[in-house]
Design a protein around this motif. Sequence first.
Motif, mmCIF file in Angstrom:
data_model
loop_
_atom_site.group_PDB
_atom_site.id
_atom_site.type_symbol
_atom_site.label_atom_id
_atom_site.label_comp_id
_atom_site.label_asym_id
_atom_site.label_seq_id
_atom_site.Cartn_x
_atom_site.Cartn_y
_atom_site.Cartn_z
ATOM 1 N N TYR A 142 0.839 -1.186 0.000
ATOM 2 C CA TYR A 142 0.000 0.000 0.000
ATOM 3 C C TYR A 142 0.874 1.236 0.000
ATOM 4 O O TYR A 142 1.983 1.234 0.516
ATOM 5 N N GLN A 143 0.323 2.319 -0.546
ATOM 6 C CA GLN A 143 0.971 3.620 -0.451
ATOM 7 C C GLN A 143 -0.001 4.544 0.267
ATOM 8 O O GLN A 143 -1.188 4.581 -0.066
ATOM 9 N N CYS A 144 0.488 5.268 1.252
ATOM 10 C CA CYS A 144 -0.359 6.151 2.039
ATOM 11 C C CYS A 144 -0.927 7.266 1.153
ATOM 12 O O CYS A 144 -0.176 8.019 0.539
ATOM 13 N N ALA A 145 -2.234 7.340 1.088
ATOM 14 C CA ALA A 145 -2.887 8.361 0.269
ATOM 15 C C ALA A 145 -2.778 9.743 0.899
ATOM 16 O O ALA A 145 -2.849 10.751 0.197
ATOM 17 N N ASN A 146 -2.600 9.815 2.217
ATOM 18 C CA ASN A 146 -2.503 11.117 2.887
ATOM 19 C C ASN A 146 -1.242 11.869 2.487
ATOM 20 O O ASN A 146 -1.264 13.076 2.321
ATOM 21 N N SER A 147 -0.133 11.155 2.373
ATOM 22 C CA SER A 147 1.136 11.765 1.974
ATOM 23 C C SER A 147 1.982 10.708 1.266
ATOM 24 O O SER A 147 2.865 10.104 1.870
ATOM 25 N N PRO A 148 1.726 10.495 -0.033
ATOM 26 C CA PRO A 148 2.450 9.448 -0.758
ATOM 27 C C PRO A 148 3.971 9.602 -0.737
ATOM 28 O O PRO A 148 4.692 8.615 -0.761
ATOM 29 N N SER A 149 4.476 10.821 -0.661
ATOM 30 C CA SER A 149 5.925 11.009 -0.707
ATOM 31 C C SER A 149 6.617 10.678 0.610
ATOM 32 O O SER A 149 7.795 10.335 0.625
ATOM 33 N N THR A 150 5.908 10.774 1.753
ATOM 34 C CA THR A 150 6.542 10.498 3.049
ATOM 35 C C THR A 150 5.929 9.317 3.779
ATOM 36 O O THR A 150 6.538 8.777 4.696
ATOM 37 N N GLY A 151 4.707 8.933 3.433
ATOM 38 C CA GLY A 151 4.025 7.856 4.143
ATOM 39 C C GLY A 151 3.349 8.312 5.414
ATOM 40 O O GLY A 151 2.736 7.528 6.127
ATOM 41 N N ALA A 152 3.441 9.582 5.747
ATOM 42 C CA ALA A 152 2.870 10.093 6.997
ATOM 43 C C ALA A 152 1.349 10.165 6.914
ATOM 44 O O ALA A 152 0.777 10.467 5.875
ATOM 45 N N GLY A 153 0.720 9.873 8.053
ATOM 46 C CA GLY A 153 -0.720 10.021 8.148
ATOM 47 C C GLY A 153 -1.495 8.723 8.073
ATOM 48 O O GLY A 153 -2.700 8.711 8.282
ATOM 49 N N CYS A 154 -0.836 7.630 7.774
ATOM 50 C CA CYS A 154 -1.508 6.332 7.677
ATOM 51 C C CYS A 154 -0.982 5.339 8.708
ATOM 52 O O CYS A 154 -1.433 4.205 8.764
ATOM 53 N N GLU A 155 -0.020 5.746 9.491
ATOM 54 C CA GLU A 155 0.649 4.832 10.407
ATOM 55 C C GLU A 155 -0.257 4.373 11.544
ATOM 56 O O GLU A 155 -1.191 5.056 11.931
ATOM 57 N N THR A 156 0.059 3.188 12.044
ATOM 58 C CA THR A 156 -0.588 2.618 13.219
ATOM 59 C C THR A 156 0.519 2.420 14.244
ATOM 60 O O THR A 156 1.380 1.561 14.063
ATOM 61 N N ILE A 157 0.524 3.228 15.286
ATOM 62 C CA ILE A 157 1.636 3.234 16.223
ATOM 63 C C ILE A 157 1.165 2.849 17.619
ATOM 64 O O ILE A 157 0.159 3.346 18.104
ATOM 65 N N ASP A 158 1.921 1.944 18.242
ATOM 66 C CA ASP A 158 1.681 1.541 19.624
ATOM 67 C C ASP A 158 2.830 2.089 20.460
ATOM 68 O O ASP A 158 3.997 1.781 20.195
ATOM 69 N N ASP A 159 2.523 2.876 21.455
ATOM 70 C CA ASP A 159 3.560 3.473 22.299
ATOM 71 C C ASP A 159 4.365 2.431 23.067
ATOM 72 O O ASP A 159 5.433 2.739 23.592
ATOM 73 N N ASN A 160 3.886 1.196 23.143
ATOM 74 C CA ASN A 160 4.609 0.136 23.843
ATOM 75 C C ASN A 160 5.619 -0.584 22.957
ATOM 76 O O ASN A 160 6.353 -1.448 23.433
ATOM 77 N N ALA A 161 5.649 -0.271 21.685
ATOM 78 C CA ALA A 161 6.604 -0.915 20.784
ATOM 79 C C ALA A 161 8.026 -0.534 21.187
ATOM 80 O O ALA A 161 8.281 0.581 21.648
#
Length: 174
Positions: A142-161
């Motif tokens: 997949y390519q993030c539609a929010n910001s295809p050049s950086t990938g920002a805006g589609c991430e799923t982040i867990d603070d425990n990682a």
Amino acid sequence: MEAVNLKVEVDGKAPVASIHGTLHYGKQWPNNVYTGQEYHLANNTNPADDFHVYAVEWQQDEIRWYVDDVHFATQRSSGWYSQYVDDKGETVNAPNDAPFNQAFHLLLNLAVGGDWAANVHNKGIDPAVFPQSMLVDYVRVYQCANSPSTGAGCETIDDNAVLVSGKTLTSAAP
């Protein structure tokens, strides 16, 4: 995503049941370095027993690893580097986020042998486990539609990682 000697019993203990999110970088093999994080699936599940969903999110300056929707590790560009040999045969330091600042390909590999398997667990390959197979149900990119050049805006982040510190050019030097 890597695994080594899954289901091998070590010193009478439970079989090996972990995967690794690993980043290989630095120089060309065999002078490369690698860093990563080991992960044990929920409920002591062995990855070799069933299908699992493995994912890597690659965003500008950051790579994240997931198994079955669990974000278990992150490595940032401050913890990797890249060097190459130019036309004059001289070693050159690449830009800070290289080599993960360019297009890549996917590699699905059922490797047998090598230094890792030879030096961990029961040290080597058990011929009784063959034949083996790697079953892949699907691969999606997949390519993030929010910001295809950086990938920002589609991430799923867990603070425990786990934040993998990685190695810098200075810390990797002999």
